[in-house]
Design a protein around this motif. Structure first.
Motif, PDB file in Angstrom:
ATOM      1  N   MET A   1      40.790  72.101   5.049  1.00  0.00           N
ATOM      2  CA  MET A   1      40.112  73.335   4.630  1.00  0.00           C
ATOM      3  C   MET A   1      39.023  73.686   5.649  1.00  0.00           C
ATOM      4  O   MET A   1      38.240  72.830   6.029  1.00  0.00           O
ATOM      5  CB  MET A   1      39.499  73.155   3.246  1.00  0.00           C
ATOM      6  CG  MET A   1      39.031  74.464   2.607  1.00  0.00           C
ATOM      7  SD  MET A   1      38.155  74.170   1.049  1.00  0.00           S
ATOM      8  CE  MET A   1      39.384  73.276   0.107  1.00  0.00           C
ATOM      9  N   SER A   2      38.976  74.905   6.104  1.00  0.00           N
ATOM     10  CA  SER A   2      37.981  75.327   7.078  1.00  0.00           C
ATOM     11  C   SER A   2      36.577  75.097   6.535  1.00  0.00           C
ATOM     12  O   SER A   2      36.296  75.335   5.366  1.00  0.00           O
ATOM     13  CB  SER A   2      38.174  76.804   7.409  1.00  0.00           C
ATOM     14  OG  SER A   2      37.074  77.311   8.114  1.00  0.00           O
ATOM     15  N   SER A   3      35.679  74.608   7.427  1.00  0.00           N
ATOM     16  CA  SER A   3      34.304  74.319   6.995  1.00  0.00           C
ATOM     17  C   SER A   3      33.573  75.600   6.583  1.00  0.00           C
ATOM     18  O   SER A   3      32.755  75.586   5.664  1.00  0.00           O
ATOM     19  CB  SER A   3      33.546  73.626   8.123  1.00  0.00           C
ATOM     20  OG  SER A   3      33.534  74.417   9.295  1.00  0.00           O
ATOM     21  N   ILE A   4      33.875  76.730   7.266  1.00  0.00           N
ATOM     22  CA  ILE A   4      33.244  78.003   6.916  1.00  0.00           C
ATOM     23  C   ILE A   4      33.710  78.455   5.535  1.00  0.00           C
ATOM     24  O   ILE A   4      32.902  78.840   4.684  1.00  0.00           O
ATOM     25  CB  ILE A   4      33.568  79.083   7.972  1.00  0.00           C
ATOM     26  CG1 ILE A   4      32.986  78.691   9.332  1.00  0.00           C
ATOM     27  CG2 ILE A   4      33.028  80.444   7.532  1.00  0.00           C
ATOM     28  CD1 ILE A   4      33.322  79.644  10.445  1.00  0.00           C
ATOM     29  N   PHE A   5      35.024  78.392   5.305  1.00  0.00           N
ATOM     30  CA  PHE A   5      35.591  78.757   4.003  1.00  0.00           C
ATOM     31  C   PHE A   5      35.017  77.853   2.916  1.00  0.00           C
ATOM     32  O   PHE A   5      34.659  78.309   1.824  1.00  0.00           O
ATOM     33  CB  PHE A   5      37.108  78.638   4.061  1.00  0.00           C
ATOM     34  CG  PHE A   5      37.812  78.980   2.770  1.00  0.00           C
ATOM     35  CD1 PHE A   5      38.110  80.291   2.451  1.00  0.00           C
ATOM     36  CD2 PHE A   5      38.173  77.983   1.873  1.00  0.00           C
ATOM     37  CE1 PHE A   5      38.746  80.604   1.268  1.00  0.00           C
ATOM     38  CE2 PHE A   5      38.810  78.294   0.690  1.00  0.00           C
ATOM     39  CZ  PHE A   5      39.098  79.606   0.385  1.00  0.00           C
ATOM     40  N   ASN A   6      34.907  76.559   3.226  1.00  0.00           N
ATOM     41  CA  ASN A   6      34.386  75.591   2.265  1.00  0.00           C
ATOM     42  C   ASN A   6      32.928  75.892   1.902  1.00  0.00           C
ATOM     43  O   ASN A   6      32.549  75.862   0.720  1.00  0.00           O
ATOM     44  CB  ASN A   6      34.495  74.189   2.860  1.00  0.00           C
ATOM     45  CG  ASN A   6      34.072  73.110   1.874  1.00  0.00           C
ATOM     46  OD1 ASN A   6      34.778  72.843   0.919  1.00  0.00           O
ATOM     47  ND2 ASN A   6      32.926  72.500   2.110  1.00  0.00           N
ATOM     48  N   ILE A   8      31.151  78.834   2.392  1.00  0.00           N
ATOM     49  CA  ILE A   8      30.874  80.179   1.880  1.00  0.00           C
ATOM     50  C   ILE A   8      31.494  80.435   0.506  1.00  0.00           C
ATOM     51  O   ILE A   8      30.883  81.065  -0.355  1.00  0.00           O
ATOM     52  CB  ILE A   8      31.361  81.248   2.878  1.00  0.00           C
ATOM     53  CG1 ILE A   8      30.539  81.166   4.168  1.00  0.00           C
ATOM     54  CG2 ILE A   8      31.252  82.655   2.289  1.00  0.00           C
ATOM     55  CD1 ILE A   8      30.990  82.104   5.252  1.00  0.00           C
ATOM     56  N   LEU A   9      32.713  79.912   0.269  1.00  0.00           N
ATOM     57  CA  LEU A   9      33.414  80.238  -0.972  1.00  0.00           C
ATOM     58  C   LEU A   9      33.675  79.031  -1.871  1.00  0.00           C
ATOM     59  O   LEU A   9      33.302  79.027  -3.038  1.00  0.00           O
ATOM     60  CB  LEU A   9      34.744  80.934  -0.645  1.00  0.00           C
ATOM     61  CG  LEU A   9      34.662  82.409  -0.267  1.00  0.00           C
ATOM     62  CD1 LEU A   9      36.034  82.931   0.132  1.00  0.00           C
ATOM     63  CD2 LEU A   9      34.120  83.236  -1.419  1.00  0.00           C
ATOM     64  N   PHE A  10      34.332  78.007  -1.311  1.00  0.00           N
ATOM     65  CA  PHE A  10      34.756  76.895  -2.168  1.00  0.00           C
ATOM     66  C   PHE A  10      33.587  76.178  -2.832  1.00  0.00           C
ATOM     67  O   PHE A  10      33.554  76.018  -4.060  1.00  0.00           O
ATOM     68  CB  PHE A  10      35.604  75.895  -1.376  1.00  0.00           C
ATOM     69  CG  PHE A  10      35.967  74.668  -2.175  1.00  0.00           C
ATOM     70  CD1 PHE A  10      36.995  74.712  -3.110  1.00  0.00           C
ATOM     71  CD2 PHE A  10      35.262  73.483  -2.030  1.00  0.00           C
ATOM     72  CE1 PHE A  10      37.324  73.589  -3.867  1.00  0.00           C
ATOM     73  CE2 PHE A  10      35.577  72.356  -2.778  1.00  0.00           C
ATOM     74  CZ  PHE A  10      36.613  72.416  -3.691  1.00  0.00           C
ATOM     75  N   GLN A  11      32.624  75.738  -2.027  1.00  0.00           N
ATOM     76  CA  GLN A  11      31.507  74.967  -2.593  1.00  0.00           C
ATOM     77  C   GLN A  11      30.690  75.745  -3.627  1.00  0.00           C
ATOM     78  O   GLN A  11      30.412  75.209  -4.708  1.00  0.00           O
ATOM     79  CB  GLN A  11      30.598  74.463  -1.465  1.00  0.00           C
ATOM     80  CG  GLN A  11      31.010  73.103  -0.930  1.00  0.00           C
ATOM     81  CD  GLN A  11      29.944  72.491  -0.041  1.00  0.00           C
ATOM     82  OE1 GLN A  11      29.431  73.139   0.864  1.00  0.00           O
ATOM     83  NE2 GLN A  11      29.609  71.240  -0.271  1.00  0.00           N
TER      84      GLN A  11
END
Length: 247
Positions: A1-6, A8-11
């Motif tokens: 999973m992309s760190s940026i996606f993680n 900004i959205l996932f976390q």
């Protein structure tokens, strides 16, 4: 999973999910998903409201668009210019209705990962350890069963059908205000395309929703059901309170 996606959205969504799970009486994940759905719809409300109004305005401009097609039937350039001028005069953006869908797509992907990881007993401990903010209490585990019936960690045919029904209701609500354009001529290519797209929205999309819902975790299907139902309600409300423009 992309760190940026993680980041900004996932976390953020994962921590909101766990935080609400800690607060909701009985720790019912179904109630948590409903609250998350309402929160997301509230955040997107201004954008979706503008989109619905633009879509309604486009429907009201349909008779004038047909007149332009007839008037400049042999001149595609003048037809395009007149169409753009009509959009400008009516203050309508034909692309506005696509924006909420484009914004919801990454949110939907993030929620898929949130529900998949948080409702999976094998991965939840590590997911909590790696992604939980310090100020969110660690529940240790999450019970995926809601209302003592639905296991939201696995696919549910019942919820898949309900999500498809909600999708049909939304499409029906959206098409309700489309004005009928009387014409004795053969349908134009654009009319045929619009008619085909309307049929896809009304029948194909609900069927696709049911089909996909059979393979997705029921938590995501439940979110889609509530989100679509709330969107249909918003469309009904906008259509009811927004006066129609006179041609």
């Amino acid at each position: 999973m992309s760190s940026i996606f993680n980041t900004i959205l996932f976390q953020p969504l994962f921590n909101i999910f766990v935080g609400l799970y800690n607060l909701v009486p009985g720790h019912d994940v179904g109630v948590v998903i409903l609250i998350i759905t309402v929160l997301i719809r509230l955040v997107l409300y201004p954008l979706t409201n503008h989109s619905i109004k633009s879509q309604k305005a486009m429907q009201e401009l349909q008779p004038k668009l047909e007149e332009i097609k007839k008037q400049y039937a042999g001149d595609q350039q003048k037809q395009a210019q007149a169409t753009m001028e009509l959009y400008k005069t009516g203050k309508v953006n034909p692309l506005a209705s696509c924006l909420p869908l484009l914004i919801q797509l990454p949110i939907l992907i993030a929620l898929y990962w949130v529900f998949s990881s948080s409702l999976d007993a094998k991965t939840i401990a590590k997911t909590l350890q790696d992604n939980l903010y310090p100020f969110i209490a660690n529940p240790g585990s999450i019970n995926p069963v809601t209302m003592w019936v639905f296991n939201l960690a696995v696919a549910s045919p019942v919820l898949a059908v309900l999500a498809g029904a909600a999708q049909y209701l939304q499409a029906k609500t959206m098409m309700k205000k489309t004005p009928a354009v009387a014409t004795t001529d053969a349908p134009s290519k654009e009319q045929s395309m619009a008619s085909m797209m309307n049929k896809q929205m009304l029948y194909f999309m609900p069927a696709l929703t049911v089909l996909i819902g059979f393979s997705l975790p029921a938590g995501l299907t439940l979110y889609w059901f509530w989100s679509t139902l709330l969107m249909a309600g918003q469309q009904w409300l906008v259509n009811r309170i927004t006066p129609e423009k006179k041609s």
